[in-house]
Design an enzyme around this catalytic site. Structure first.
Site, PDB file in Angstrom:
ATOM      1  N   CYS A  73       0.794  -1.231   0.000  1.00  0.00           N
ATOM      2  CA  CYS A  73       0.000   0.000   0.000  1.00  0.00           C
ATOM      3  C   CYS A  73       0.830   1.287   0.000  1.00  0.00           C
ATOM      4  O   CYS A  73       0.607   2.150  -0.861  1.00  0.00           O
ATOM      5  CB  CYS A  73      -0.975   0.003   1.162  1.00  0.00           C
ATOM      6  SG  CYS A  73      -1.464  -1.616   1.743  1.00  0.00           S
ATOM      7  N   ARG A 110       6.267 -11.334   5.623  1.00  0.00           N
ATOM      8  CA  ARG A 110       5.796 -11.059   6.974  1.00  0.00           C
ATOM      9  C   ARG A 110       6.347 -12.135   7.889  1.00  0.00           C
ATOM     10  O   ARG A 110       6.326 -13.311   7.546  1.00  0.00           O
ATOM     11  CB  ARG A 110       4.261 -11.088   7.037  1.00  0.00           C
ATOM     12  CG  ARG A 110       3.646  -9.951   6.277  1.00  0.00           C
ATOM     13  CD  ARG A 110       2.138  -9.987   6.362  1.00  0.00           C
ATOM     14  NE  ARG A 110       1.586  -9.031   5.412  1.00  0.00           N
ATOM     15  CZ  ARG A 110       0.301  -8.931   5.089  1.00  0.00           C
ATOM     16  NH1 ARG A 110      -0.570  -9.732   5.673  1.00  0.00           N
ATOM     17  NH2 ARG A 110      -0.107  -8.041   4.220  1.00  0.00           N
ATOM     18  N   GLN A 165       0.853 -11.183  -3.310  1.00  0.00           N
ATOM     19  CA  GLN A 165      -0.578 -10.858  -3.307  1.00  0.00           C
ATOM     20  C   GLN A 165      -1.037 -10.455  -4.704  1.00  0.00           C
ATOM     21  O   GLN A 165      -0.268  -9.875  -5.463  1.00  0.00           O
ATOM     22  CB  GLN A 165      -0.846  -9.664  -2.377  1.00  0.00           C
ATOM     23  CG  GLN A 165      -0.522  -9.916  -0.931  1.00  0.00           C
ATOM     24  CD  GLN A 165      -0.687  -8.652  -0.109  1.00  0.00           C
ATOM     25  OE1 GLN A 165      -0.269  -7.570  -0.528  1.00  0.00           O
ATOM     26  NE2 GLN A 165      -1.281  -8.774   1.052  1.00  0.00           N
ATOM     27  N   ASP A 199      -2.615  -7.871  -5.489  1.00  0.00           N
ATOM     28  CA  ASP A 199      -2.984  -6.651  -4.786  1.00  0.00           C
ATOM     29  C   ASP A 199      -3.346  -5.548  -5.775  1.00  0.00           C
ATOM     30  O   ASP A 199      -2.827  -5.519  -6.890  1.00  0.00           O
ATOM     31  CB  ASP A 199      -1.772  -6.198  -3.947  1.00  0.00           C
ATOM     32  CG  ASP A 199      -2.181  -5.298  -2.804  1.00  0.00           C
ATOM     33  OD1 ASP A 199      -3.392  -5.094  -2.605  1.00  0.00           O
ATOM     34  OD2 ASP A 199      -1.274  -4.797  -2.111  1.00  0.00           O
ATOM     35  N   HIS A 218      -4.829  -1.174  -5.587  1.00  0.00           N
ATOM     36  CA  HIS A 218      -5.410  -0.053  -4.849  1.00  0.00           C
ATOM     37  C   HIS A 218      -6.124   0.851  -5.824  1.00  0.00           C
ATOM     38  O   HIS A 218      -5.566   1.200  -6.859  1.00  0.00           O
ATOM     39  CB  HIS A 218      -4.321   0.701  -4.093  1.00  0.00           C
ATOM     40  CG  HIS A 218      -3.685  -0.138  -3.037  1.00  0.00           C
ATOM     41  ND1 HIS A 218      -2.528  -0.845  -3.251  1.00  0.00           N
ATOM     42  CD2 HIS A 218      -4.085  -0.431  -1.768  1.00  0.00           C
ATOM     43  CE1 HIS A 218      -2.231  -1.528  -2.156  1.00  0.00           C
ATOM     44  NE2 HIS A 218      -3.153  -1.307  -1.250  1.00  0.00           N
ATOM     45  N   LYS A 258     -14.984  -2.618   5.813  1.00  0.00           N
ATOM     46  CA  LYS A 258     -14.372  -3.537   4.855  1.00  0.00           C
ATOM     47  C   LYS A 258     -15.302  -4.700   4.548  1.00  0.00           C
ATOM     48  O   LYS A 258     -16.213  -5.006   5.318  1.00  0.00           O
ATOM     49  CB  LYS A 258     -13.035  -4.052   5.375  1.00  0.00           C
ATOM     50  CG  LYS A 258     -13.167  -4.936   6.584  1.00  0.00           C
ATOM     51  CD  LYS A 258     -11.872  -5.671   6.897  1.00  0.00           C
ATOM     52  CE  LYS A 258     -12.074  -6.514   8.145  1.00  0.00           C
ATOM     53  NZ  LYS A 258     -10.976  -7.297   8.572  1.00  0.00           N
ATOM     54  N   HIS A 265      -8.302  -0.712  -0.779  1.00  0.00           N
ATOM     55  CA  HIS A 265      -7.388  -1.859  -0.830  1.00  0.00           C
ATOM     56  C   HIS A 265      -8.231  -3.056  -1.249  1.00  0.00           C
ATOM     57  O   HIS A 265      -9.282  -3.285  -0.667  1.00  0.00           O
ATOM     58  CB  HIS A 265      -6.794  -2.191   0.534  1.00  0.00           C
ATOM     59  CG  HIS A 265      -6.178  -1.045   1.246  1.00  0.00           C
ATOM     60  ND1 HIS A 265      -4.825  -0.843   1.311  1.00  0.00           N
ATOM     61  CD2 HIS A 265      -6.726  -0.032   1.964  1.00  0.00           C
ATOM     62  CE1 HIS A 265      -4.562   0.229   2.030  1.00  0.00           C
ATOM     63  NE2 HIS A 265      -5.701   0.737   2.444  1.00  0.00           N
TER      64      HIS A 265
HETATM   65 ZN   LIG Z   1      -3.383  -2.066   0.566  1.00  0.00          ZN
END
Ligand SMILES: [Zn+2]
Ligand SMILES: [Zn+2]
Length: 648
Positions: free
Chosen positions: A344, A373, A391, A393, A395, A475, A521
């Protein structure tokens, strides 16, 4: 005596003498309810039928029909019943604690001899005898000194230690199942006969340190599972068996997909077959994202702590970050970086390059973002929980007014992707504003409303998790159901006005003034690693043809067929299929068996008949029949079948 007023679920109120028990309330409503009652809910708290009620409250009487209460009590009472059975069989065994866990309970015992599988059978039998005896459950409140003296006299040192560790000098609650007594907060059932004698099973014994500390004595932990009835238990045991057969770690070995090793815990070594699945899935996702107007980016792995401090991760997430220290030339101190645990903040850096106007929004930035992580070693599990992962991912930077449309588009994309990958069923959970939060109620109303409207317009059912949102925004979580009924949380959609604010993202609005964009996200698969684990287990290794790492093996029946075998393989490869030849000097049945273990979906067997007729004998994984096809037709069919679902 003073009166109290109890309010029932239907809104009716009734007065009772203060100190009335929930059992008395249930019996007053109807004698049959008095019998069927298992516990009560008092102002939302799980309440034992024997406990006195001293003030006005909302009350509901629970019976076995109330699943959550019933399962909690069944599992909790069985923990006591099991401890009683163990001490009946082996009076010298010391008892410790026995909490309810997912699907069952465990109890830790101190015994010199190890419990054997035969012992578990004996314990189960004794437990059934206790259930059949329908022994009453009784409870009393004792003061500490009496409780300690009692356990000292009974030579139960662990119980003494437990009581001494409880702060203050509140009285303690004791429970009896028949004559057998344990220290416990409750609540419990009315009598042991309320337990289903045919719906529990003792599963295993494991070592466990007293109070989870390896410096303490090692105890023996017996696990049990329990359900409301025999069918539920049977279904659970079948599911376990099925899950063991589908275990992605086992299939990962058999299909030669990946391995893990000590030197890089939680980081996957992908082998050619596994990496083929990975790449195929990633290419598929890339096409889906491009078609949904996402723009793909790539951001750094190693980022200075300064950015993590600005984003807030250094403060909130430091323990889960891998730190990389570097002796930078000319610098007095080491430069401290972190491997990114999420993408992010980097995406905001890309957004922040160059002035953005409202015309640029919504801007959808996607990254197959490699993240690290730190997870504790105990929590890691094959591909399902790892330390290094990628991910899917993205945004979305947008205005408040665009949230609803973006949310609807996202859910449509997610459901189409899940369907393509073989998951028709998924659940949506909406987590709403928590107690501690930033932003006005008006904004929360608007943003929560946008998500709700988006889901409702798509006609999808959803559940609300009240108060479970982040402190800055609501969320959505998306859970899919696999072939054996297990649920996996994969997709997320999170509304965030906070990070753009922290990192100074802005755009010029129609009014010519600068505004903060929202940041959404979102992920569909979650991580490629875990999703591949889920795919392997969902399909029990028999992946759809387009995803299968080895699609076709062309196997010779006699060595005279080798030339034709190689010709067929070349044709398949030219057509874009993943094909290989097996011209080893082995029996065809041996070859078929071996490739079945490797989960190769199609085997083309080639003998002299096939060579002469220019055909192939096609056998599908798991089937015994073969089909004879002209080579050209087989090629056409297989190419069509290998086309990814989004390109058909
Ligand atoms: Zn994010
Ligand atoms: Zn208990």
């Amino acid at each position: 005596m003073s009166q109290i007023s109890l309010t029932f679920p239907d809104g009716n109120k009734c007065d009772f003498a203060a100190g009335v028990t929930a059992a008395e309330v249930a019996a007053a409503i109807a004698p049959s309810l008095g019998k069927a009652a298992i516990s009560a809910s008092l102002d939302g708290k799980h309440w034992d039928l024997q406990w006195p009620i001293t003030g006005d409250a909302r009350i509901a009487i629970n019976t076995m029909k109330d699943d959550a209460a019933a399962l909690e009590l069944i599992r909790h009472d069985l923990a006591h019943v099991m401890a009683r059975a163990v001490q009946k069989l082996w009076p010298e065994v010391k008892v410790t604690i026995g909490p309810v866990v997912e699907n069952g309970w465990y109890y830790d015992f101190d015994r010199d001899e190890p419990f054997t599988p035969e012992d578990l059978g004996l314990i189960e039998k004794e437990m059934k005898a206790i259930i059949n005896a329908r022994d009453p459950v009784k409870t009393e409140v004792w003061d500490r000194s009496r409780a300690i003296a009692h356990y000292v006299a009974k030579n139960e040192p662990f119980k003494v230690e437990l009581i001494e560790a409880i702060p203050g000098d509140e009285p303690l609650r004791m429970y009896w199942h028949g004559h057998w007594q344990d220290l416990c907060r409750g609540p419990h059932l009315q009598h042991t006969g309320q337990l289903p004698a045919d719906a529990f099973k003792l599963m295993s014994v494991a070592g466990a340190y007293w109070r989870g500390d390896h410096r303490n004595k090692q105890l023996q932990r017996i696990y049990g599972v329990a359900f409301k009835n025999r069918d539920d238990l049977k279904a659970y045991l079948t599911m376990l068996e099925e899950a063991a057969k589908r275990d992605h770690r086992k299939l990962g070995r058999e299909m030669e997909l990946f391995h893990l090793q000590e030197e890089a815990p939680g980081m996957v070594f992908w082998h050619p077959n596994g990496w083929t699945i990975y790449r195929t899935l990633m290419e598929y996702m890339g096409r889906r994202l491009r078609r949904a107007d996402y723009r793909e980016i790539k951001t750094p792995q190693v980022v200075d702590r300064v950015l993590w401090e600005r984003s807030g991760h250094w403060e909130a997430y430091r323990e889960n970050m891998f730190i990389v220290e570097v002796d930078e030339e000319g610098a007095k101190e080491k430069r401290i970086n972190a491997l990114k645990p999420m993408n992010c903040p980097c995406h905001v850096q890309v957004y922040n390059q160059g002035l953005k106007s409202y015309r640029d929004l919504p801007l959808r930035l996607a990254e197959f973002g490699s993240c690290h992580r730190y997870e504790s070693s105990g929590s890691m599990h094959g591909l399902m929980r790892v330390r290094g992962f990628t991910q899917d991912d993205a945004h979305i930077f947008c205005t408040e007014d665009q949230i609803e449309a973006e949310c609807a588009k996202f859910i449509a994309l997610l459901s189409s992707v899940y369907r393509d990958l073989g998951f028709d069923k998924f659940d949506i959970k909406l987590s709403t504003r928590p107690e501690v939060r930033i932003g006005s109620d008006e904004t929360w109303d608007k943003v929560e409303g946008a998500l709700t409207k988006a889901i409702e317009k798509l006609g999808l059912p959803y559940e609300i998790n009240p108060g479970d949102g982040a402190f800055y925004g609501p969320k959505l979580d998306f859970k899919l159901t696999d072939a054996i009924g297990r649920e996996w949380q994969c997709g997320t959609f999170q509304v965030d006005p906070n990070l753009p604010d922290r990192l100074g993202a802005e755009y010029v609005g129609e009014d010519g003034a600068k505004h903060r964009p929202y940041m959404l996200h979102r992920a569909i698969l979650g991580s490629f690693e875990r999703f591949i684990g889920i795919l392997i287990e969902n399909y029990a290794g028999k992946l759809p043809f387009w995803l299968a790492p080895r699609q076709v093996v062309v196997a010779s029946i006699v060595s005279d067929a080798d030339d034709y075998v190689n010709e067929v393989v070349a044709k398949l490869k030219d057509a874009g299929l993943r094909a290989e030849a097996d011209t080893r000097n082995e029996k065809i049945n041996y070859k078929v068996r071996e490739h079945s273990v490797g989960k190769v979906p199609v085997i083309l067997a080639i003998g002299m008949k096939e060579v002469e007729e220019r055909t192939v004998s096609l056998r599908r994984l798991g089937e015994t029949q073969t089909e004879s096809l002209p080579l050209d037709q087989a090629l056409r069919d297989l190419v069509a079948e290998a086309t990814p679902p989004d390109q058909r």
